[in-house]
Scaffold this motif. Structure first.
Motif, PDB file in Angstrom:
ATOM      1  N   LEU A 214       0.842  -1.184   0.000  1.00  0.00           N
ATOM      2  CA  LEU A 214       0.000   0.000   0.000  1.00  0.00           C
ATOM      3  C   LEU A 214       0.877   1.233   0.000  1.00  0.00           C
ATOM      4  CD1 LEU A 214      -2.809   1.272   0.055  1.00  0.00           C
ATOM      5  CD2 LEU A 214      -2.730   1.165   2.559  1.00  0.00           C
ATOM      6  N   GLU A 215       0.644   2.112  -0.986  1.00  0.00           N
ATOM      7  CA  GLU A 215       1.355   3.378  -1.111  1.00  0.00           C
ATOM      8  C   GLU A 215       0.353   4.503  -0.860  1.00  0.00           C
ATOM      9  OE1 GLU A 215       3.176   3.590  -4.964  1.00  0.00           O
ATOM     10  OE2 GLU A 215       4.221   1.705  -4.692  1.00  0.00           O
ATOM     11  N   MET A 216       0.746   5.474  -0.028  1.00  0.00           N
ATOM     12  CA  MET A 216      -0.196   6.528   0.342  1.00  0.00           C
ATOM     13  C   MET A 216       0.375   7.938   0.193  1.00  0.00           C
ATOM     14  SD  MET A 216      -1.918   4.716   3.689  1.00  0.00           S
ATOM     15  CE  MET A 216      -0.370   4.225   4.468  1.00  0.00           C
ATOM     16  N   ARG A 217       1.551   8.074  -0.372  1.00  0.00           N
ATOM     17  CA  ARG A 217       2.175   9.395  -0.509  1.00  0.00           C
ATOM     18  C   ARG A 217       1.974   9.922  -1.925  1.00  0.00           C
ATOM     19  NH1 ARG A 217       5.473  11.386   3.051  1.00  0.00           N
ATOM     20  NH2 ARG A 217       6.625  12.423   1.399  1.00  0.00           N
ATOM     21  N   ASP A 218       2.138  11.226  -2.085  1.00  0.00           N
ATOM     22  CA  ASP A 218       1.999  11.844  -3.401  1.00  0.00           C
ATOM     23  C   ASP A 218       3.336  12.158  -4.058  1.00  0.00           C
ATOM     24  OD1 ASP A 218      -0.812  11.846  -3.625  1.00  0.00           O
ATOM     25  OD2 ASP A 218      -0.934  13.562  -2.276  1.00  0.00           O
TER      26      ASP A 218
ATOM     27  N   ARG B 210       0.128  -7.677  -5.316  1.00  0.00           N
ATOM     28  CA  ARG B 210      -0.887  -6.640  -5.517  1.00  0.00           C
ATOM     29  C   ARG B 210      -0.392  -5.340  -4.899  1.00  0.00           C
ATOM     30  NH1 ARG B 210      -6.262  -8.210  -3.002  1.00  0.00           N
ATOM     31  NH2 ARG B 210      -4.979  -9.153  -1.367  1.00  0.00           N
ATOM     32  N   ARG B 211      -0.583  -4.262  -5.640  1.00  0.00           N
ATOM     33  CA  ARG B 211      -0.164  -2.926  -5.210  1.00  0.00           C
ATOM     34  C   ARG B 211      -1.374  -2.005  -5.306  1.00  0.00           C
ATOM     35  NH1 ARG B 211       5.012  -0.253  -5.677  1.00  0.00           N
ATOM     36  NH2 ARG B 211       5.723  -2.221  -6.578  1.00  0.00           N
ATOM     37  N   ALA B 212      -1.626  -1.254  -4.227  1.00  0.00           N
ATOM     38  CA  ALA B 212      -2.703  -0.263  -4.230  1.00  0.00           C
ATOM     39  C   ALA B 212      -2.088   1.088  -3.902  1.00  0.00           C
ATOM     40  CB  ALA B 212      -3.776  -0.628  -3.210  1.00  0.00           C
ATOM     41  N   ARG B 213      -2.544   2.098  -4.621  1.00  0.00           N
ATOM     42  CA  ARG B 213      -2.020   3.447  -4.428  1.00  0.00           C
ATOM     43  C   ARG B 213      -3.178   4.400  -4.112  1.00  0.00           C
ATOM     44  NH1 ARG B 213       1.719   2.756  -9.699  1.00  0.00           N
ATOM     45  NH2 ARG B 213       3.647   2.156  -8.647  1.00  0.00           N
TER      46      ARG B 213
ATOM     47  N   TRP C 251      -5.773   1.908  -8.119  1.00  0.00           N
ATOM     48  CA  TRP C 251      -5.631   3.302  -7.684  1.00  0.00           C
ATOM     49  C   TRP C 251      -6.889   3.709  -6.942  1.00  0.00           C
ATOM     50  CZ3 TRP C 251      -1.147   5.874  -9.268  1.00  0.00           C
ATOM     51  CH2 TRP C 251      -0.376   5.214 -10.242  1.00  0.00           C
ATOM     52  N   LEU C 252      -6.729   4.447  -5.858  1.00  0.00           N
ATOM     53  CA  LEU C 252      -7.873   4.961  -5.118  1.00  0.00           C
ATOM     54  C   LEU C 252      -7.686   6.453  -4.885  1.00  0.00           C
ATOM     55  CD1 LEU C 252     -10.537   4.356  -3.624  1.00  0.00           C
ATOM     56  CD2 LEU C 252      -9.162   4.027  -1.546  1.00  0.00           C
ATOM     57  N   PRO C 253      -8.560   7.278  -5.467  1.00  0.00           N
ATOM     58  CA  PRO C 253      -8.482   8.707  -5.171  1.00  0.00           C
ATOM     59  C   PRO C 253      -8.647   8.929  -3.665  1.00  0.00           C
ATOM     60  CG  PRO C 253      -9.886   8.320  -7.079  1.00  0.00           C
ATOM     61  CD  PRO C 253      -9.594   6.979  -6.467  1.00  0.00           C
ATOM     62  N   ARG C 254      -7.808   9.779  -3.106  1.00  0.00           N
ATOM     63  CA  ARG C 254      -7.808  10.038  -1.663  1.00  0.00           C
ATOM     64  C   ARG C 254      -9.190  10.452  -1.155  1.00  0.00           C
ATOM     65  NH1 ARG C 254      -3.432  10.076   0.902  1.00  0.00           N
ATOM     66  NH2 ARG C 254      -2.182  10.637  -0.919  1.00  0.00           N
ATOM     67  N   SER C 255      -9.952  11.164  -1.967  1.00  0.00           N
ATOM     68  CA  SER C 255     -11.286  11.610  -1.556  1.00  0.00           C
ATOM     69  C   SER C 255     -12.229  10.442  -1.290  1.00  0.00           C
ATOM     70  CB  SER C 255     -11.888  12.531  -2.625  1.00  0.00           C
ATOM     71  OG  SER C 255     -12.046  11.827  -3.845  1.00  0.00           O
ATOM     72  N   ARG C 256     -11.912   9.257  -1.794  1.00  0.00           N
ATOM     73  CA  ARG C 256     -12.745   8.071  -1.574  1.00  0.00           C
ATOM     74  C   ARG C 256     -12.209   7.189  -0.449  1.00  0.00           C
ATOM     75  NH1 ARG C 256     -13.558   5.307  -7.194  1.00  0.00           N
ATOM     76  NH2 ARG C 256     -14.510   3.784  -5.797  1.00  0.00           N
ATOM     77  N   ALA C 257     -11.199   7.680   0.282  1.00  0.00           N
ATOM     78  CA  ALA C 257     -10.586   6.887   1.356  1.00  0.00           C
ATOM     79  C   ALA C 257     -10.817   7.477   2.742  1.00  0.00           C
ATOM     80  CB  ALA C 257      -9.082   6.769   1.099  1.00  0.00           C
ATOM     81  N   SER C 258     -11.600   8.533   2.846  1.00  0.00           N
ATOM     82  CA  SER C 258     -11.733   9.265   4.110  1.00  0.00           C
ATOM     83  C   SER C 258     -12.248   8.420   5.263  1.00  0.00           C
ATOM     84  CB  SER C 258     -12.643  10.477   3.929  1.00  0.00           C
ATOM     85  OG  SER C 258     -12.059  11.382   3.028  1.00  0.00           O
ATOM     86  N   ASP C 259     -13.087   7.446   4.995  1.00  0.00           N
ATOM     87  CA  ASP C 259     -13.654   6.648   6.082  1.00  0.00           C
ATOM     88  C   ASP C 259     -12.920   5.330   6.319  1.00  0.00           C
ATOM     89  OD1 ASP C 259     -14.525   5.569   3.660  1.00  0.00           O
ATOM     90  OD2 ASP C 259     -16.455   4.936   4.482  1.00  0.00           O
TER      91      ASP C 259
ATOM     92  N   ALA D 236      -9.422  -3.152   2.196  1.00  0.00           N
ATOM     93  CA  ALA D 236     -10.435  -2.107   2.054  1.00  0.00           C
ATOM     94  C   ALA D 236     -10.107  -1.193   0.876  1.00  0.00           C
ATOM     95  CB  ALA D 236     -10.545  -1.299   3.348  1.00  0.00           C
ATOM     96  N   VAL D 237      -8.845  -0.817   0.761  1.00  0.00           N
ATOM     97  CA  VAL D 237      -8.419   0.017  -0.369  1.00  0.00           C
ATOM     98  C   VAL D 237      -8.568  -0.761  -1.673  1.00  0.00           C
ATOM     99  CG1 VAL D 237      -6.437   1.196  -1.418  1.00  0.00           C
ATOM    100  CG2 VAL D 237      -6.888   1.441   1.037  1.00  0.00           C
ATOM    101  N   TRP D 238      -8.169  -2.011  -1.662  1.00  0.00           N
ATOM    102  CA  TRP D 238      -8.238  -2.839  -2.863  1.00  0.00           C
ATOM    103  C   TRP D 238      -9.686  -2.949  -3.366  1.00  0.00           C
ATOM    104  CZ3 TRP D 238      -4.563  -4.261  -6.052  1.00  0.00           C
ATOM    105  CH2 TRP D 238      -4.831  -5.248  -7.008  1.00  0.00           C
ATOM    106  N   GLN D 239     -10.618  -3.154  -2.445  1.00  0.00           N
ATOM    107  CA  GLN D 239     -12.025  -3.289  -2.836  1.00  0.00           C
ATOM    108  C   GLN D 239     -12.555  -2.020  -3.500  1.00  0.00           C
ATOM    109  OE1 GLN D 239     -13.881  -6.110  -2.880  1.00  0.00           O
ATOM    110  NE2 GLN D 239     -11.915  -7.011  -2.336  1.00  0.00           N
ATOM    111  N   ARG D 240     -12.128  -0.860  -3.032  1.00  0.00           N
ATOM    112  CA  ARG D 240     -12.588   0.414  -3.601  1.00  0.00           C
ATOM    113  C   ARG D 240     -11.754   0.870  -4.783  1.00  0.00           C
ATOM    114  NH1 ARG D 240     -14.141   4.371   1.416  1.00  0.00           N
ATOM    115  NH2 ARG D 240     -15.546   2.887   2.377  1.00  0.00           N
ATOM    116  N   GLY D 241     -10.570   0.335  -4.893  1.00  0.00           N
ATOM    117  CA  GLY D 241      -9.629   0.800  -5.900  1.00  0.00           C
ATOM    118  C   GLY D 241     -10.106   0.560  -7.324  1.00  0.00           C
TER     119      GLY D 241
END
Length: 169
Positions: free
Chosen positions: A20-24, A66-69, A99-107, A155-160
């Motif tokens: 999981l990568e979370m930086r910009d 698997r990689r999620a960003r 890829w998951l836009p940060r705006s969709r990860a708030s919860d 959780a990120v993978w499911q939304r990604g």
């Protein structure tokens, strides 16, 4: 616990490696990134050949990678660079990338740092400075941290959004 190299770590994986990568932004002094900034072209064969071979070998022996960003939009130059390298580098080596836009990860409950989880028994956290410089790493076999990281990744993978469908803004 001593921290193995990425090569050693990946070679020890038997079933799965998730990242999981979370930086910009990352490693602003990376020669491949600098070349891309100057020319718009990055020679993945020149800069990433060994890494791609290591991943290809792992996938070839049955390790799912698997990689999620999680990314801010509009994306930074560094994320656009990563996006452009994903098909010829990550996908070509056998990784699955979302890829998951940060705006969709708030919860989502997320650890404070990027990480790899290997075979659900080892976590490797990566630490980065504010400018993206790599400042260290840490390993843990703590079951609570493994559970947190695995759940966060899933959780990120499911939304990604699969790399083939994602278009950065």
């Amino acid at each position: 616990m001593s921290v193995p190299t990425f090569s050693e770590m990946l070679a020890s994986a038997a079933r799965e490696a998730i990242h999981l990568e979370m930086r910009d932004t990352y490693t602003p002094d990376d020669p491949c990134y600098i070349e891309w900034q100057k020319t718009g072209i990055a020679d993945v064969d020149a800069y990433w050949h060994e890494w791609r071979e290591e991943v290809t070998r792992a996938v070839g022996r049955g390790v799912a990678i698997r990689r999620a960003r999680i990314v801010s939009e509009p994306v930074t130059d560094f994320i656009r660079y990563e996006y452009e390298l994903t098909s010829p580098l990550n996908i070509a080596a056998g990784e699955q990338v979302r890829w998951l836009p940060r705006s969709r990860a708030s919860d989502l409950a997320l650890p404070g740092n990027n990480f790899w989880v290997l075979d659900e028994h080892l976590v490797r956290f990566g630490f980065f400075g504010g400018n993206g410089e790599d400042v260290g790493e840490e390993l843990t076999r703590d079951p609570a941290q493994i559970k947190l990281c695995t759940a966060a990744f899933e959780a990120v993978w499911q939304r990604g959004i699969d790399h083939s469908e994602y278009r950065p803004e």
